[in-house]
Design a protein around this motif. Structure first.
Motif, PDB file in Angstrom:
ATOM      1  N   ALA A  77     -55.810-101.476  23.583  1.00 16.99           N
ATOM      2  CA  ALA A  77     -54.565-102.171  23.904  1.00 16.99           C
ATOM      3  C   ALA A  77     -54.197-101.992  25.369  1.00 16.99           C
ATOM      4  O   ALA A  77     -53.805-102.955  26.047  1.00 16.99           O
ATOM      5  CB  ALA A  77     -53.436-101.667  23.009  1.00 16.99           C
ATOM      6  N   LEU A  78     -54.313-100.774  25.886  1.00 21.23           N
ATOM      7  CA  LEU A  78     -53.964-100.537  27.291  1.00 21.23           C
ATOM      8  C   LEU A  78     -54.904-101.295  28.222  1.00 21.23           C
ATOM      9  O   LEU A  78     -54.479-101.783  29.274  1.00 21.23           O
ATOM     10  CB  LEU A  78     -54.005 -99.040  27.592  1.00 21.23           C
ATOM     11  N   THR A  79     -56.156-101.400  27.834  1.00 24.11           N
ATOM     12  CA  THR A  79     -57.112-102.176  28.631  1.00 24.11           C
ATOM     13  C   THR A  79     -56.718-103.644  28.657  1.00 24.11           C
ATOM     14  O   THR A  79     -56.729-104.302  29.703  1.00 24.11           O
ATOM     15  CB  THR A  79     -58.531-102.002  28.078  1.00 24.11           C
ATOM     16  N   LEU A  80     -56.352-104.170  27.501  1.00 27.57           N
ATOM     17  CA  LEU A  80     -55.902-105.560  27.408  1.00 27.57           C
ATOM     18  C   LEU A  80     -54.643-105.791  28.239  1.00 27.57           C
ATOM     19  O   LEU A  80     -54.541-106.756  28.998  1.00 27.57           O
ATOM     20  CB  LEU A  80     -55.632-105.917  25.945  1.00 27.57           C
ATOM     21  N   LEU A  81     -53.681-104.884  28.114  1.00 27.37           N
ATOM     22  CA  LEU A  81     -52.386-105.085  28.741  1.00 27.37           C
ATOM     23  C   LEU A  81     -52.441-104.988  30.257  1.00 27.37           C
ATOM     24  O   LEU A  81     -51.546-105.484  30.947  1.00 27.37           O
ATOM     25  CB  LEU A  81     -51.387-104.075  28.184  1.00 27.37           C
ATOM     26  N   ALA A  82     -53.482-104.352  30.788  1.00 22.04           N
ATOM     27  CA  ALA A  82     -53.604-104.217  32.246  1.00 22.04           C
ATOM     28  C   ALA A  82     -53.673-105.575  32.927  1.00 22.04           C
ATOM     29  O   ALA A  82     -53.341-105.701  34.101  1.00 22.04           O
ATOM     30  CB  ALA A  82     -54.841-103.389  32.584  1.00 22.04           C
ATOM     31  N   GLY A  83     -54.082-106.590  32.224  1.00 23.41           N
ATOM     32  CA  GLY A  83     -54.181-107.916  32.832  1.00 23.41           C
ATOM     33  C   GLY A  83     -53.040-108.837  32.473  1.00 23.41           C
ATOM     34  O   GLY A  83     -53.154-110.057  32.617  1.00 23.41           O
ATOM     35  N   THR A  84     -51.928-108.269  32.014  1.00 20.27           N
ATOM     36  CA  THR A  84     -50.780-109.078  31.598  1.00 20.27           C
ATOM     37  C   THR A  84     -49.537-108.624  32.347  1.00 20.27           C
ATOM     38  O   THR A  84     -49.561-107.678  33.119  1.00 20.27           O
ATOM     39  CB  THR A  84     -50.528-108.928  30.086  1.00 20.27           C
ATOM     40  N   GLY A  85     -48.443-109.276  32.075  1.00 25.29           N
ATOM     41  CA  GLY A  85     -47.178-108.884  32.678  1.00 25.29           C
ATOM     42  C   GLY A  85     -46.410-107.865  31.860  1.00 25.29           C
ATOM     43  O   GLY A  85     -45.296-107.472  32.247  1.00 25.29           O
ATOM     44  N   LEU A  91     -54.804 -97.073  31.320  1.00 28.02           N
ATOM     45  CA  LEU A  91     -55.699 -96.096  30.714  1.00 28.02           C
ATOM     46  C   LEU A  91     -56.483 -95.364  31.803  1.00 28.02           C
ATOM     47  O   LEU A  91     -57.048 -95.983  32.702  1.00 28.02           O
ATOM     48  CB  LEU A  91     -56.669 -96.794  29.763  1.00 28.02           C
ATOM     49  N   VAL A  92     -56.529 -94.030  31.709  1.00 27.79           N
ATOM     50  CA  VAL A  92     -57.349 -93.215  32.601  1.00 27.79           C
ATOM     51  C   VAL A  92     -58.594 -92.731  31.879  1.00 27.79           C
ATOM     52  O   VAL A  92     -59.708 -92.864  32.375  1.00 27.79           O
ATOM     53  CB  VAL A  92     -56.544 -92.013  33.150  1.00 27.79           C
ATOM     54  N   LEU A 106     -55.674 -88.773  24.793  1.00 26.27           N
ATOM     55  CA  LEU A 106     -55.720 -89.943  25.664  1.00 26.27           C
ATOM     56  C   LEU A 106     -54.933 -89.621  26.921  1.00 26.27           C
ATOM     57  O   LEU A 106     -53.830 -89.060  26.854  1.00 26.27           O
ATOM     58  CB  LEU A 106     -55.149 -91.172  24.962  1.00 26.27           C
ATOM     59  N   LEU A 107     -55.490 -89.983  28.070  1.00 24.95           N
ATOM     60  CA  LEU A 107     -54.866 -89.748  29.368  1.00 24.95           C
ATOM     61  C   LEU A 107     -54.532 -91.101  29.994  1.00 24.95           C
ATOM     62  O   LEU A 107     -55.384 -91.996  30.038  1.00 24.95           O
ATOM     63  CB  LEU A 107     -55.817 -88.965  30.267  1.00 24.95           C
ATOM     64  N   MET A 108     -53.296 -91.245  30.474  1.00 23.17           N
ATOM     65  CA  MET A 108     -52.860 -92.524  31.028  1.00 23.17           C
ATOM     66  C   MET A 108     -51.896 -92.285  32.178  1.00 23.17           C
ATOM     67  O   MET A 108     -51.426 -91.159  32.395  1.00 23.17           O
ATOM     68  CB  MET A 108     -52.198 -93.371  29.948  1.00 23.17           C
ATOM     69  N   THR A 109     -51.604 -93.341  32.900  1.00 20.63           N
ATOM     70  CA  THR A 109     -50.657 -93.233  34.009  1.00 20.63           C
ATOM     71  C   THR A 109     -49.243 -93.057  33.477  1.00 20.63           C
ATOM     72  O   THR A 109     -48.925 -93.430  32.341  1.00 20.63           O
ATOM     73  CB  THR A 109     -50.722 -94.478  34.903  1.00 20.63           C
ATOM     74  N   ALA A 217     -50.482 -97.073  19.841  1.00 16.84           N
ATOM     75  CA  ALA A 217     -51.510 -96.524  18.954  1.00 16.84           C
ATOM     76  C   ALA A 217     -51.868 -97.441  17.786  1.00 16.84           C
ATOM     77  O   ALA A 217     -52.939 -97.297  17.204  1.00 16.84           O
ATOM     78  CB  ALA A 217     -51.073 -95.159  18.419  1.00 16.84           C
ATOM     79  N   GLN A 218     -50.986 -98.373  17.445  1.00 15.12           N
ATOM     80  CA  GLN A 218     -51.257 -99.188  16.259  1.00 15.12           C
ATOM     81  C   GLN A 218     -51.039-100.676  16.501  1.00 15.12           C
ATOM     82  O   GLN A 218     -50.379-101.354  15.703  1.00 15.12           O
ATOM     83  CB  GLN A 218     -50.384 -98.709  15.092  1.00 15.12           C
ATOM     84  N   PRO A 219     -51.592-101.231  17.575  1.00 14.45           N
ATOM     85  CA  PRO A 219     -51.464-102.677  17.770  1.00 14.45           C
ATOM     86  C   PRO A 219     -52.118-103.414  16.605  1.00 14.45           C
ATOM     87  O   PRO A 219     -53.145-102.966  16.088  1.00 14.45           O
ATOM     88  CB  PRO A 219     -52.197-102.921  19.085  1.00 14.45           C
ATOM     89  N   SER A 220     -51.505-104.497  16.201  1.00  8.63           N
ATOM     90  CA  SER A 220     -51.975-105.191  14.995  1.00  8.63           C
ATOM     91  C   SER A 220     -51.809-106.689  15.175  1.00  8.63           C
ATOM     92  O   SER A 220     -51.223-107.163  16.149  1.00  8.63           O
ATOM     93  CB  SER A 220     -51.172-104.719  13.769  1.00  8.63           C
ATOM     94  N   TRP A 221     -52.310-107.414  14.188  1.00  6.53           N
ATOM     95  CA  TRP A 221     -52.151-108.868  14.149  1.00  6.53           C
ATOM     96  C   TRP A 221     -51.407-109.212  12.871  1.00  6.53           C
ATOM     97  O   TRP A 221     -51.805-108.823  11.779  1.00  6.53           O
ATOM     98  CB  TRP A 221     -53.511-109.553  14.177  1.00  6.53           C
ATOM     99  N   GLY A 222     -50.309-109.934  13.012  1.00  2.07           N
ATOM    100  CA  GLY A 222     -49.533-110.295  11.831  1.00  2.07           C
ATOM    101  C   GLY A 222     -48.287-111.054  12.210  1.00  2.07           C
ATOM    102  O   GLY A 222     -48.084-111.427  13.375  1.00  2.07           O
TER     103      GLY A 222
END
Length: 316
Positions: A77-85, A91-92, A106-109, A217-222
């Motif tokens: 999810a963090l990888t995906l969101l890096a290219g959005t607003g 993600l580190v 998990l390590l992140m900014t 931690a729990q991104p989903s589709w619905g």
């Protein structure tokens, strides 16, 4: 600068973090962050080679069977969101199977801002929350996340002592029905005030704005109504039942697309409200740690009862 390490961060985990720092950087301080339920969260202050500092955030899951799965999903999810607003951490590094750390981590900014759980300033925050959720639901990832999960059933609901038995019986009957069909959206699945950061103090100068959305931690589709219902229930318990109903309206006013059928909207709002009956103590403890000491288990149960009654009155 003096090193100050939280002893709860184990040596292997600290070594793993150090392996992801730039040359000349070192950890000079760790600080536990309150508010999380499923994971331990700490801010790590890093001294840079140039004499400044920067912060990272470490999420660690201890004793959680599904931790590896959650961390893989969060990293994606963090990888995906890096290219959005959408303002999310970057993600580190991630160690979902605890190959290098004592526990899955998990390590992140670190993002600026703070959570805002007080009543003051709520009128301005609710539309911002609604617009932010609409932006999340507008994402269309090339690869969809896993389908949503729900765990509450009519049999697992815990009716609080002194609750309106008739309203709760009617609400429980609502979730005996199968979930209504609905168009899928990218969901956060725990979008609520405790996972949103704001940049201004109540009553301070300048407009309030959202600086971050955390805990992916729990991104989903619905159906979008799942996220709407979850945020609405949190607002109802934090600030009063009327705010749960107001958020559902604010989401639609912000351009969101809830279910067309009122019965479907009611289903998800009721289902999420009832899910809180099983974990009132777990949910309310972080709120008390954050300063809302008046939100005792009994007080939150009273608000939950009032919210269920309000939902059944509004959608009955």
């Amino acid at each position: 600068m003096t090193d100050h390490h939280d002893t709860a961060v184990r040596p292997s985990t600290l070594a793993w973090v150090r392996g992801h720092l730039a040359a000349g950087e070192r950890i000079v301080r760790t600080e536990a962050l309150h508010g999380g339920i499923s994971a331990e969260v700490r801010r790590l202050t890093i001294a840079t080679a140039g004499g400044g500092t920067r912060d990272l955030v470490l999420r660690t899951f201890a004793g959680r069977e599904r931790a590896p799965e959650w961390l893989v999903r969060e990293a994606a999810a963090l990888t995906l969101l890096a290219g959005t607003g959408v303002p999310a951490p970057r993600l580190v590094a991630v160690d979902p199977a605890a190959a290098h750390c004592e526990h899955p981590s998990l390590l992140m900014t670190h993002l600026p801002g703070r959570t805002a759980l007080d009543d003051e300033g709520l009128e301005a925050r609710v539309p911002l929350l609604a617009r932010q959720l609409v932006a999340i639901h507008a994402l269309r990832p090339a690869e969809r996340p896993v389908a949503y999960e729900t765990s509450t059933t009519a049999e697992t609901v815990v009716v609080p002592d002194g609750a309106d038995r008739a309203a709760w019986a009617a609400a429980i009957d609502v979730i005996r029905e199968p979930p209504p069909p609905g168009e899928g959206r990218f969901l956060h699945r725990d979008f609520q005030p405790g996972n949103v950061l704001f940049d201004a103090t109540p009553g301070g100068p300048g407009p309030v704005r959202i600086t971050g959305v955390v805990d992916w931690a729990q991104p989903s589709w619905g159906p979008a109504d799942l996220d709407v219902a979850h945020c609405a229930a949190n607002l109802a318990l934090l600030h009063g039942p009327e705010w749960g109903l107001r958020f559902a309206g604010a989401y639609e006013e912000a351009g969101g697309t809830p279910a067309a059928e009122r019965s479907a909207r009611r289903y998800w709002l009721v289902r999420d409200a009832l899910s809180f009956s099983e974990e009132v103590e777990v949910v309310s403890e972080p709120w008390r740690q954050a300063g809302r000491t008046e939100l005792t288990t009994r007080a939150v149960e009273g608000r939950l009862d009032a919210y269920v009654v309000a939902l059944m009155g509004a959608f009955g």
